[in-house]
Scaffold this motif. Structure first.
Motif, PDB file in Angstrom:
ATOM      1  N   THR A   1      48.004  29.070 -46.345  1.00 54.46           N
ATOM      2  CA  THR A   1      49.163  28.913 -45.484  1.00 54.46           C
ATOM      3  C   THR A   1      49.207  27.441 -45.065  1.00 54.46           C
ATOM      4  O   THR A   1      48.188  26.749 -45.097  1.00 54.46           O
ATOM      5  CB  THR A   1      49.118  29.856 -44.259  1.00 54.46           C
ATOM      6  N   LYS A   2      50.363  26.962 -44.712  1.00 56.43           N
ATOM      7  CA  LYS A   2      50.554  25.546 -44.374  1.00 56.43           C
ATOM      8  C   LYS A   2      49.811  25.197 -43.094  1.00 56.43           C
ATOM      9  O   LYS A   2      49.811  25.952 -42.125  1.00 56.43           O
ATOM     10  CB  LYS A   2      52.057  25.279 -44.203  1.00 56.43           C
ATOM     11  N   THR A   3      49.135  24.042 -43.109  1.00 57.82           N
ATOM     12  CA  THR A   3      48.499  23.514 -41.904  1.00 57.82           C
ATOM     13  C   THR A   3      49.253  22.255 -41.485  1.00 57.82           C
ATOM     14  O   THR A   3      49.936  21.625 -42.292  1.00 57.82           O
ATOM     15  CB  THR A   3      47.018  23.153 -42.141  1.00 57.82           C
ATOM     16  N   TYR A   4      49.116  21.900 -40.227  1.00 57.11           N
ATOM     17  CA  TYR A   4      49.783  20.716 -39.689  1.00 57.11           C
ATOM     18  C   TYR A   4      48.782  19.878 -38.901  1.00 57.11           C
ATOM     19  O   TYR A   4      47.876  20.416 -38.261  1.00 57.11           O
ATOM     20  CB  TYR A   4      50.934  21.122 -38.749  1.00 57.11           C
ATOM     21  N   GLU A   5      48.973  18.583 -38.943  1.00 55.18           N
ATOM     22  CA  GLU A   5      48.147  17.676 -38.144  1.00 55.18           C
ATOM     23  C   GLU A   5      48.504  17.869 -36.674  1.00 55.18           C
ATOM     24  O   GLU A   5      49.667  18.039 -36.329  1.00 55.18           O
ATOM     25  CB  GLU A   5      48.423  16.231 -38.559  1.00 55.18           C
ATOM     26  N   VAL A   6      47.487  17.841 -35.833  1.00 55.49           N
ATOM     27  CA  VAL A   6      47.699  17.997 -34.400  1.00 55.49           C
ATOM     28  C   VAL A   6      46.990  16.866 -33.673  1.00 55.49           C
ATOM     29  O   VAL A   6      45.859  16.522 -34.012  1.00 55.49           O
ATOM     30  CB  VAL A   6      47.133  19.346 -33.893  1.00 55.49           C
ATOM     31  N   THR A   7      47.652  16.291 -32.692  1.00 57.24           N
ATOM     32  CA  THR A   7      47.019  15.303 -31.826  1.00 57.24           C
ATOM     33  C   THR A   7      47.292  15.685 -30.381  1.00 57.24           C
ATOM     34  O   THR A   7      48.232  16.423 -30.092  1.00 57.24           O
ATOM     35  CB  THR A   7      47.572  13.878 -32.068  1.00 57.24           C
ATOM     36  N   VAL A   8      46.465  15.192 -29.489  1.00 59.59           N
ATOM     37  CA  VAL A   8      46.729  15.322 -28.065  1.00 59.59           C
ATOM     38  C   VAL A   8      47.035  13.921 -27.579  1.00 59.59           C
ATOM     39  O   VAL A   8      46.219  13.006 -27.740  1.00 59.59           O
ATOM     40  CB  VAL A   8      45.519  15.922 -27.307  1.00 59.59           C
ATOM     41  N   GLU A   9      48.220  13.750 -27.036  1.00 61.56           N
ATOM     42  CA  GLU A   9      48.677  12.428 -26.621  1.00 61.56           C
ATOM     43  C   GLU A   9      48.960  12.413 -25.133  1.00 61.56           C
ATOM     44  O   GLU A   9      49.411  13.409 -24.575  1.00 61.56           O
ATOM     45  CB  GLU A   9      49.933  12.041 -27.403  1.00 61.56           C
ATOM     46  N   THR A  10      48.696  11.295 -24.536  1.00 62.48           N
ATOM     47  CA  THR A  10      49.008  11.100 -23.124  1.00 62.48           C
ATOM     48  C   THR A  10      50.243  10.224 -23.038  1.00 62.48           C
ATOM     49  O   THR A  10      50.303   9.160 -23.658  1.00 62.48           O
ATOM     50  CB  THR A  10      47.834  10.427 -22.393  1.00 62.48           C
ATOM     51  N   PHE A  11      51.223  10.687 -22.304  1.00 59.37           N
ATOM     52  CA  PHE A  11      52.441   9.922 -22.116  1.00 59.37           C
ATOM     53  C   PHE A  11      52.338   9.179 -20.790  1.00 59.37           C
ATOM     54  O   PHE A  11      52.126   9.781 -19.748  1.00 59.37           O
ATOM     55  CB  PHE A  11      53.661  10.854 -22.117  1.00 59.37           C
ATOM     56  N   ASP A  12      52.453   7.884 -20.846  1.00 60.05           N
ATOM     57  CA  ASP A  12      52.331   7.060 -19.658  1.00 60.05           C
ATOM     58  C   ASP A  12      53.708   6.922 -19.012  1.00 60.05           C
ATOM     59  O   ASP A  12      54.493   6.037 -19.359  1.00 60.05           O
ATOM     60  CB  ASP A  12      51.756   5.690 -20.031  1.00 60.05           C
ATOM     61  N   VAL A  13      54.000   7.831 -18.122  1.00 55.98           N
ATOM     62  CA  VAL A  13      55.269   7.829 -17.403  1.00 55.98           C
ATOM     63  C   VAL A  13      54.969   8.007 -15.934  1.00 55.98           C
ATOM     64  O   VAL A  13      53.821   7.887 -15.518  1.00 55.98           O
ATOM     65  CB  VAL A  13      56.195   8.973 -17.920  1.00 55.98           C
TER      66      VAL A  13
END
Length: 134
Positions: A111-123
């Motif tokens: 089955t298809k896999t996807y890249e995952v990241t955890v990002e912090t948005f500086d707002v």
């Protein structure tokens, strides 16, 4: 001398789909990114995403049981390895490795896999979001 055409990859599409805190270790969340249903799993603090479609007959794969890999060295003996890394299709019990998308008994099926990241948005408010790249 003629100029060779260049081929470029489509731009990486990113979808902020959940707060990291909303997917505790050992759990999953089914999300929508674009027109796709995707299961995002937290395995020991690392995030993985797979398409929520079983390649066998289109079942909602990520609604199946998340379990361990059962291995055996001898008849009648078995043990569990890789706890929480295997998803079992709810319709026909086909098992897939969440990290690679490969079917356990036939690694050519996947089955298809996807890249995952955890990002912090500086707002104004800093908020960690799980982002799926497609």
């Amino acid at each position: 001398m003629s100029e060779q055409p260049t081929t470029s990859r489509p731009a990486d599409r990113k979808y902020a789909v959940a707060k990291a805190a909303d997917i505790a270790p050992g759990t999953r969340k089914i999300v929508h990114a674009g027109d796709r249903s995707i299961g995002v799993y937290n395995i020991a603090g690392k995030f993985y995403a797979i398409r929520n479609v079983c390649p066998h007959q289109g079942a909602p794969l990520c609604r199946g049981l998340t379990t361990a890999l059962v291995v055996s060295d001898e008849p009648g003996g078995f043990r569990h390895e890789r706890e929480g890394e295997i998803v079992r299709c709810p319709w026909h019990q086909w098992e897939f490795d969440i990290k690679t998308g490969q079917m356990i008994v036939d690694p050519k099926m996947r089955t298809k896999t996807y890249e995952v990241t955890v990002e912090t948005f500086d707002v104004t408010v800093v908020d960690e979001m799980v982002v799926v790249h497609m």
